[in-house]
Structures are given as C-alpha cells and as structure tokens.
Motif scaffolding. Structure first.
Motif: not given
Length: 204
Positions: A56-60, A62-69, A102-103
């Motif tokens: 879940r921390e990894l998901g958070k 990734l969610k903060e990064s525009p690369l994975f939006a 998370v995403l």
C-alpha cells in the motif's frame, strides 16, 4: 531501474520493431539491510500483513507521481503452477492487489501465465537470468475492453536485473498486437506503455 528495464526492452524489440513508449520503473526501497526481510517475510514466511502494508505504501508513492497517473491495469508477474502450489500463493499477486486498490484500477492475475518451471534466478548472473526466463511466459488473453488499457503496470516483489519483467513485457505487447512493424499498432509503433513497480530493487 528504468534505464535497465528499457535497455532490455530495446534488446528484445530487435530491428523490425518500431518505437514504443518508454517504460517507467519504481521501487519502494533498496534490497539491502533490514529491508531485505520485508520481501523475504512475504515470499517465504507468509508475512501477509507486512507485505500488504508496504504494498500500500508503494501504491501511495505511485499515486503521487505523474508518471503513473494514467495506469489503468495492474498485472502481477506469475509463478509456475507447481511453485504456486508448493508455496500456496503468489507474493506478486498480493502486492499487485494492494497497489491496484490504492490506484483505483483493476488487477488482472490471469493475463499472464508461466508455462515453464524455471530455475531460481537467485544465483544466476544477468545473462543467465535472461536465458532462464526466455520463452517462459504466455499471455492467456488480452483485455480488449473499450477502452483498451493504454498503460499497464507490471508488479513483482524484487527487481534485480529486470530479465523477468522484460520477458513479461514482451509477451503482453505481442498479445496486444504491438509485437512488430506489421502489427495493429500501425507504422508509428506501439501505443501501449508497460511500466514496472516492485517493493525492492537491488542496488547496482
């Protein structure tokens, strides 16, 4: 991590394949010190609670990064059925489900299957790892939904050389019809971006 992943993708593409989108890559921590125990606990000692927490921390992140939006599908790296039967679960599926949650996108554990029971990658060098997983994966199906996925995130527990995820990337792209110049992707090459995320990355 992203550079080594894309180098392998370029090597797999060959001379008859057009441009395809750059694959992004991210890991939550380096595979060293006490962090090694996080992935080992999940993989070998059924440490589901700690594994889900860090997934879940990894998901958070990734969610903060525009690369994975724009990720619209999460796919775990599969285990061979024999290894899964012996272990009772696939640690990559556990991570993928939490990341996808998370995403806010679906996770598909049936898109890929491992058709060959490969040797453990642990004690192999980089070239040995590539040979070991060559031809080891198949795509069961491609989710031709409307709209079709345009950014798939491959998920595994540890990124070492990238050989395994690069082999998975290749079969997914072929299943999507983007494996060659004459594919459905058209003369400009592929439109499907395939990225990778893991809990840990081996420091190089």
């Amino acid at each position: 991590m992203a550079e080594s992943f894309n180098e392998l993708i370029q090597r797999n593409m060959g001379q008859n394949t057009k441009y395809q989108p750059y694959g992004y890559a991210a890991a939550l921590f380096y595979y060293k010190g006490g962090f090694r125990e996080i992935t080992k606990s999940l993989k070998y000692r059924r440490g589901f609670r700690v594994g889900r927490h860090f997934a879940r921390e990894l998901g958070k992140k990734l969610k903060e990064s525009p690369l994975f939006a724009d990720v619209d599908l999460v796919v775990p790296v599969p285990l061979h059925w024999m290894r899964r039967w012996r272990r009772g679960y696939n640690q990559a599926e556990i991570i993928a489900r939490e990341v996808a949650g998370v995403l806010g996108v679906p996770s598909d554990a049936k898109l890929l299957r491992r058709t060959r029971h490969t040797e453990s990658q642990t004690h192999l060098d980089a070239s040995g790892r590539v040979r070991n997983v060559a031809g080891a994966f198949r795509a069961r199906r491609f989710p031709f939904k409307i709209p079709a996925p345009r950014h798939i995130l491959l998920v595994d527990d540890v990124y070492t050389t990238g050989a395994t995820v690069a082999a998975c990337e290749r079969v997914i792209r072929r299943a999507a019809g983007e494996g060659s110049v004459k594919s459905a992707a058209g003369p400009d090459g592929g439109r499907l971006r395939i990225s990778v995320a893991t809990l840990a990355c081996v420091e190089r």
